[in-house]
Design an enzyme around this catalytic site. Structure first.
Site, mmCIF file in Angstrom:
data_model
loop_
_atom_site.group_PDB
_atom_site.id
_atom_site.type_symbol
_atom_site.label_atom_id
_atom_site.label_comp_id
_atom_site.label_asym_id
_atom_site.label_seq_id
_atom_site.Cartn_x
_atom_site.Cartn_y
_atom_site.Cartn_z
ATOM 1 N N SER A 70 -0.308 -9.592 5.898
ATOM 2 C CA SER A 70 -0.111 -8.284 6.541
ATOM 3 C C SER A 70 -1.187 -7.341 6.020
ATOM 4 O O SER A 70 -1.675 -7.501 4.885
ATOM 5 C CB SER A 70 1.272 -7.718 6.207
ATOM 6 N N TYR A 121 7.183 -5.384 -0.305
ATOM 7 C CA TYR A 121 6.448 -6.009 0.803
ATOM 8 C C TYR A 121 4.948 -6.046 0.526
ATOM 9 O O TYR A 121 4.298 -7.078 0.722
ATOM 10 C CB TYR A 121 6.730 -5.245 2.091
#
Length: 260
Positions: free
Chosen positions: A142, A155
């Protein structure tokens, strides 16, 4: 579907990026090995596509549990053969506040899914791919890997770990015939991003992302940010001095915590 058709193994196939990738590979004539906890959802979706039964299989696994995802990979080899491409897509994204004790459990769960689960997804296939001297392992990272975002500690840390892990694995596989590809999505319109409480520039539909990712994987690209505009933004963010980066993010909405 001929058994000679190439086979792709995809985790997190019940929705979002995983499901879009499955559809894109199917459209290209590949056989599918689809992994999810909610197997009934994947099976219903696959049947709804009208594919013949010999084109796909669904394997139940929880990537947080090493033995569970390893067993799914082993079943895939036994039932469908050794995949040509393995995509470790399953992941979770939950906001955390380190001051809250319960969020430490969320951090552990995130790392177990996004990092250890990724390595465990690759494990059943790596040795056999090296012996065959062919295969591609794909890690879905990501742009959150580029810099730490307030409230996104779990995350961001996990996706930075995906990038570093895949880079390490790529070096280990050099000369073996096994390729390692890191795909770095920007904002994709999936259930993972649906609850975000902040702007998401260059938001992309999962089908468009899947097509671009498919082409990058086929080309054996070692690292690809999709869409490319987010790659430019990410590079600019990386070179910003800390004081300016912190000022730009002041007041930005944070990822929702599980208990919030």
């Amino acid at each position: 579907m001929s058994a000679a058709a190439p086979l792709v193994f995809i985790t997190g196939a019940s929705s979002g990026i995983g499901q879009a990738l499955a559809a894109r590979y199917a459209a290209a004539g590949w056989r599918l090995a689809l992994v999810a906890r909610r197997t009934e959802v994947v099976e219903a979706w696959a049947r709804g596509q009208g594919w013949s039964g010999d084109r796909w299989r669904v394997y139940a696994a929880d990537v947080q549990v090493i033995d569970s995802i390893v067993a799914a990979g082993q079943r895939c080899i036994a039932e469908q053969g050794l995949p040509d491409v393995v995509i470790a897509n399953a992941g979770i994204s939950v906001g955390i506040d380190t001051a809250e004790r319960e969020d430490l459990d969320v951090l552990r769960e995130t790392l177990a899914t996004n990092n250890i689960g990724l390595a465990a997804t690759f494990h059943p296939f790596l040795k056999a791919m090296r012996e065959r001297r062919r295969g591609t392992l794909v890690g879905i990272a990501s742009v959150a890997a580029i810099r730490g975002l307030p409230g996104h500690g779990a995350y961001c840390a996990s996706k930075a770990g995906v990038v570093a892990y895949c880079e390490s694995l790529r070096g280990e596989c050099r000369g073996s015939g096994v390729q390692v590809v890191t795909v770095v999505p920007g904002y994709i319109a999936t259930p993972l991003t649906a609850g975000n409480r902040y702007p998401m520039p260059f938001l992309m539909q999962p089908e468009v992302f899947a097509d671009r990712a498919f082409r990058a994987i086929e080309a054996g690209t070692s690292y690809r940010v999709i869409p490319w505009q987010m790659g430019v933004v990410a590079k600019l963010m990386r070179v910003l001095p800390n004081w300016l980066f912190d000022r730009l993010l002041a007041g930005r909405g944070r990822k929702q915590r599980r208990t919030a």
